[in-house]
Scaffold this active site. Sequence first.
Site, mmCIF file in Angstrom:
data_model
loop_
_atom_site.group_PDB
_atom_site.id
_atom_site.type_symbol
_atom_site.label_atom_id
_atom_site.label_comp_id
_atom_site.label_asym_id
_atom_site.label_seq_id
_atom_site.Cartn_x
_atom_site.Cartn_y
_atom_site.Cartn_z
ATOM 1 N N CYS B 67 0.887 -1.240 0.051
ATOM 2 C CA CYS B 67 -0.130 0.049 0.178
ATOM 3 C C CYS B 67 0.830 1.303 -0.055
ATOM 4 C CB CYS B 67 -0.958 -0.180 1.118
ATOM 5 S SG CYS B 67 0.079 0.235 2.835
ATOM 6 N N ALA B 70 3.366 1.671 2.674
ATOM 7 C CA ALA B 70 4.566 0.579 2.532
ATOM 8 C C ALA B 70 5.468 1.357 1.466
ATOM 9 C CB ALA B 70 4.309 -0.477 1.934
ATOM 10 N N ARG B 101 12.684 -4.648 6.319
ATOM 11 C CA ARG B 101 13.300 -4.196 5.039
ATOM 12 C C ARG B 101 14.660 -4.059 5.383
ATOM 13 N NH1 ARG B 101 13.976 0.550 1.690
ATOM 14 N NH2 ARG B 101 13.668 0.067 -0.645
ATOM 15 N N HIS B 201 5.259 6.434 -2.822
ATOM 16 C CA HIS B 201 6.497 6.798 -3.346
ATOM 17 C C HIS B 201 6.471 8.336 -3.730
ATOM 18 C CE1 HIS B 201 7.459 2.583 -5.126
ATOM 19 N NE2 HIS B 201 8.055 2.707 -3.939
#
Lengths: 244, 228
Positions: B67, B70, B101, B201
């Site tokens: 999503c 994220a 991550r 992003h």
Amino acid sequence: MIAQWSGDGSLAELEATPKAKLNVLHCYRSMNYISRHMEEKFGIPWCEYNFFGPSKIAESLRKIASFFDDKIKEGAERVIAKYQPLMDAVIAKYRPRLEGKTVMLFVGGLRPRHVIGAYEDLGMEVVGTGYEFGHNDDYQRTAQHYVKDGTLIYDDVTGYEFERFVEKIQPDLVGSGIKEKYVFQKMGVPFRQMHSWDYSGPYHGYDGFAIFARDMDMAINSPIWKKTKAPWKDAPRPSLMAAE
Amino acid sequence: MSLATTESVAEIKARNKQLIDEVLKVYPEKTAKRRAKHLNVHEAGKSDCGVKSNLKSIPGVMTIRGCAYAGSKGVVWGPIKDMIHISHGPVGCGQYSWAARRNYYIGTTGIDTFVTMQFTSDFQEKDIVFGGDKKLAKIIDEIQELFPLNHGITIQSECPIGLIGDDIEAVSKVKSKEYDGKTIVPVRCEGFRGVSQSLGHHIANDAVRDWIFDKISPDAKPAFEATP
């Protein structure tokens, strides 16, 4: 090199970035927005580059050097020459073991195309690829610079589709994420995570290529895959029958 | 067991096309029509791969996507090591993405860098009902007291923040002033935005642009002199 976005990054690096003379993008998908903004507002040019596999690394070093003067350009050639023996050794060792092997990829927004060069340096063939969240411009770059005629393309692939594709095509390797790893290993297909490098890596750069080659070989050529047939599926052997 | 080596390109293309048709058969008609646009066999010379992309996933099929939260906290902001990123909302998002991550960094965790730590505003029912802005203000105070060497704070919004209409921008501005112009960045990366990590992003990049680049005071002493 005044800033890295965003690995090991700091606030100071973010603030310093508008002073850069050039922005180089590896992950186009996540960084193109801020690069375009910096181009518009501060006049900073940007270019994309690829550090997966010696062919792409050399191409990228020359491309980045082309923005600078002859001294830098000569430096790029020096670096490429310096690492050529290491690359040749890696290829000499692993290419014979991996030549012609097929790969199907499904990663996020860059690697479905970007790693193809590294596989091809080892003589492997990517027969299917797709993005989780790529946009049309990613697929354009994929089509124009990376995939071959006849490659299967699957965008935002569903669990069912991916399983069926692999089942039918039977690639020698699947490269995707942790949520796909055990599905395909249980199908008897070698698998390497292409997000987290299966906790190995790094795969970028010259040293990374050596690790990449070793890992792909380790996965595909592991003797375990020949042992996936259940022993009771073999014909019964007379020596196991009860003695009379 | 590679089948590709024994077939010609034309045979491979035919097989792949047939494979796509086969796979689409299991779906209901409308779903099959939608998914068909995302599957293709590449033709050399074409300028793109002939698939639609960046569209909604189909409910009920297993997508591998994440999503916007994220994409923003996980990918763009999370690795920034000397800022503290608050997962603002219920505890789940922060908890399940905690250290998931491989964001490697150099620093002393808990003192001057915070990447592997988890900061959440642990929304409860009363925060959903009455709003979480007051809680957020208190959290920022707590962070300043416990982790004084942080260089800035970001507020990574989870889904409820957008749904209930919290004003994290106002809290950021007030708190930033209170702490002598400290960098506090509100990021509207609620998970329901967009269709995947991708818009996250974009939102994260825009937050850098709006709250970091635009706030750099032009006459501040530069950290270094740029080369020609």
